[in-house]
Design a protein around this motif. Structure first.
Motif, PDB file in Angstrom:
ATOM      1  N   ARG A 236       0.832  -1.215   0.000  1.00 20.18           N
ATOM      2  CA  ARG A 236       0.000   0.000   0.000  1.00 20.18           C
ATOM      3  C   ARG A 236       0.863   1.260   0.000  1.00 20.18           C
ATOM      4  O   ARG A 236       0.554   2.233  -0.685  1.00 20.18           O
ATOM      5  N   ALA A 237       1.950   1.239   0.753  1.00 15.32           N
ATOM      6  CA  ALA A 237       2.822   2.409   0.834  1.00 15.32           C
ATOM      7  C   ALA A 237       3.475   2.701  -0.516  1.00 15.32           C
ATOM      8  O   ALA A 237       3.484   3.843  -0.988  1.00 15.32           O
ATOM      9  N   VAL A 238       4.012   1.675  -1.139  1.00 13.15           N
ATOM     10  CA  VAL A 238       4.663   1.862  -2.444  1.00 13.15           C
ATOM     11  C   VAL A 238       3.633   2.288  -3.484  1.00 13.15           C
ATOM     12  O   VAL A 238       3.897   3.175  -4.312  1.00 13.15           O
ATOM     13  N   GLN A 239       2.456   1.698  -3.425  1.00 14.14           N
ATOM     14  CA  GLN A 239       1.392   2.076  -4.362  1.00 14.14           C
ATOM     15  C   GLN A 239       1.004   3.551  -4.179  1.00 14.14           C
ATOM     16  O   GLN A 239       0.791   4.266  -5.155  1.00 14.14           O
ATOM     17  N   ALA A 240       0.913   4.008  -2.934  1.00 20.21           N
ATOM     18  CA  ALA A 240       0.571   5.413  -2.668  1.00 20.21           C
ATOM     19  C   ALA A 240       1.614   6.342  -3.267  1.00 20.21           C
ATOM     20  O   ALA A 240       1.276   7.383  -3.842  1.00 20.21           O
ATOM     21  N   ALA A 241       2.884   5.978  -3.162  1.00 18.08           N
ATOM     22  CA  ALA A 241       3.950   6.800  -3.741  1.00 18.08           C
ATOM     23  C   ALA A 241       3.823   6.850  -5.261  1.00 18.08           C
ATOM     24  O   ALA A 241       3.922   7.920  -5.872  1.00 18.08           O
ATOM     25  N   ARG A 242       3.590   5.698  -5.870  1.00 14.13           N
ATOM     26  CA  ARG A 242       3.440   5.665  -7.334  1.00 14.13           C
ATOM     27  C   ARG A 242       2.218   6.470  -7.773  1.00 14.13           C
ATOM     28  O   ARG A 242       2.274   7.201  -8.758  1.00 14.13           O
ATOM     29  N   GLU A 243       1.118   6.338  -7.039  1.00 11.05           N
ATOM     30  CA  GLU A 243      -0.097   7.074  -7.391  1.00 11.05           C
ATOM     31  C   GLU A 243       0.097   8.584  -7.267  1.00 11.05           C
ATOM     32  O   GLU A 243      -0.583   9.348  -7.944  1.00 11.05           O
ATOM     33  N   ALA A 244       1.014   8.991  -6.405  1.00  6.15           N
ATOM     34  CA  ALA A 244       1.330  10.419  -6.258  1.00  6.15           C
ATOM     35  C   ALA A 244       2.284  10.888  -7.349  1.00  6.15           C
ATOM     36  O   ALA A 244       2.660  12.068  -7.384  1.00  6.15           O
ATOM     37  N   GLY A 245       2.682   9.974  -8.224  1.00  2.03           N
ATOM     38  CA  GLY A 245       3.556  10.336  -9.341  1.00  2.03           C
ATOM     39  C   GLY A 245       5.037  10.247  -9.032  1.00  2.03           C
ATOM     40  O   GLY A 245       5.863  10.699  -9.833  1.00  2.03           O
ATOM     41  N   LEU A 246       5.390   9.665  -7.897  1.00  3.04           N
ATOM     42  CA  LEU A 246       6.801   9.566  -7.537  1.00  3.04           C
ATOM     43  C   LEU A 246       7.433   8.310  -8.119  1.00  3.04           C
ATOM     44  O   LEU A 246       6.853   7.221  -8.027  1.00  3.04           O
TER      45      LEU A 246
ATOM     46  N   VAL B 269       5.575  16.577  -1.652  1.00  2.00           N
ATOM     47  CA  VAL B 269       5.564  16.437  -3.117  1.00  2.00           C
ATOM     48  C   VAL B 269       4.955  17.708  -3.700  1.00  2.00           C
ATOM     49  O   VAL B 269       3.850  18.093  -3.309  1.00  2.00           O
ATOM     50  N   PRO B 270       5.685  18.370  -4.582  1.00  2.00           N
ATOM     51  CA  PRO B 270       5.129  19.604  -5.171  1.00  2.00           C
ATOM     52  C   PRO B 270       3.829  19.329  -5.930  1.00  2.00           C
ATOM     53  O   PRO B 270       3.671  18.276  -6.542  1.00  2.00           O
ATOM     54  N   ALA B 271       2.921  20.270  -5.844  1.00  2.00           N
ATOM     55  CA  ALA B 271       1.660  20.147  -6.577  1.00  2.00           C
ATOM     56  C   ALA B 271       1.953  20.173  -8.069  1.00  2.00           C
ATOM     57  O   ALA B 271       2.823  20.913  -8.536  1.00  2.00           O
ATOM     58  N   ALA B 272       1.212  19.374  -8.806  1.00  2.00           N
ATOM     59  CA  ALA B 272       1.386  19.352 -10.267  1.00  2.00           C
ATOM     60  C   ALA B 272       0.903  20.657 -10.859  1.00  2.00           C
ATOM     61  O   ALA B 272      -0.107  21.227 -10.427  1.00  2.00           O
ATOM     62  N   THR B 273       1.637  21.141 -11.837  1.00  2.00           N
ATOM     63  CA  THR B 273       1.224  22.379 -12.517  1.00  2.00           C
ATOM     64  C   THR B 273       0.463  22.008 -13.769  1.00  2.00           C
ATOM     65  O   THR B 273       0.843  21.088 -14.495  1.00  2.00           O
ATOM     66  N   PRO B 274      -0.632  22.725 -14.049  1.00  2.00           N
ATOM     67  CA  PRO B 274      -1.451  22.378 -15.226  1.00  2.00           C
ATOM     68  C   PRO B 274      -0.753  22.692 -16.535  1.00  2.00           C
ATOM     69  O   PRO B 274       0.132  23.435 -16.642  1.00  2.00           O
TER      70      PRO B 274
END
Length: 183
Positions: free
Chosen positions: A41-51, A178-183
């Motif tokens: 779950r932890a690794v998945q959360a990181a990947r889902e955050a784009g890391l 984690v910096p917010a994604a810019t559009p």
């Protein structure tokens, strides 16, 4: 304790044994790989955050003659299957007496992972269970989060700038930076 508020997190590196999987000393048997609770779950959360995520691991079992690189790679592939996928695997096959630049607490594995991920080492966070993991991160210019286990020495916990109770808590701390994604 928290990570530096003024440093963005651009990727996570994990130690393998006692961080991602339950430590079986010198394990080179894929059938003995058991993830620590919450690791997937932890690794998945990181990947889902784009890391991007990777693993940096000392595997002196190779230098000691207890396993081949192929056996260790097969074990790592099982970790990847159960917990990953990971973008990079950086493995130090040397023993403590080999005086290599890659064996944690030296920075070699972290710097190698940073290069392979295309992320500056200063934007990485290393999550591990012992002082060598923290030391490698700091030596490379990265940040570190210690997730102690019963084998972590008290002085390693005391010396760590950032400590989390679980791997999930460690990733959650990193995701706050984690910096917010810019559009």
């Amino acid at each position: 304790m928290a990570l530096s508020a003024d440093r963005p997190v651009g990727g996570l590196l994990f130690d393998r044994d006692d961080t991602l999987v339950i430590d079986v000393p010198y394990n080179a048997d894929p059938h003995r790989v058991v993830p620590v609770p919450g690791a997937r779950r932890a690794v998945q959360a990181a990947r889902e955050a784009g890391l991007p995520v990777g693993v940096v691991t000392n595997q002196s079992v190779i230098a000691r003659g207890g396993a081949t690189r192929e056996q260790v790679d097969a074990t790592n592939a099982r970790v990847d299957e159960l917990v990953g996928p990971f973008a990079v695997w950086c493995v130090c096959p040397h023993g403590p007496e080999d005086d290599c630049p890659c064996r944690k607490p030296r920075p070699g594995l972290v710097l190698q992972a940073a290069e392979r991920l295309g992320v500056p080492a200063s934007d990485l966070v290393v999550i591990g269970d012992i002082g060598a993991d923290v030391g490698a991160a700091l030596a490379a210019g990265a940040q570190a989060i210690l997730v102690p286990t019963p084998r972590t020495r008290p002085e390693e916990v005391d010396a760590a700038q950032t400590v989390a109770a679980t791997i999930e808590e460690a990733v959650a701390l990193a995701l706050q930076h984690v910096p917010a994604a810019t559009p």
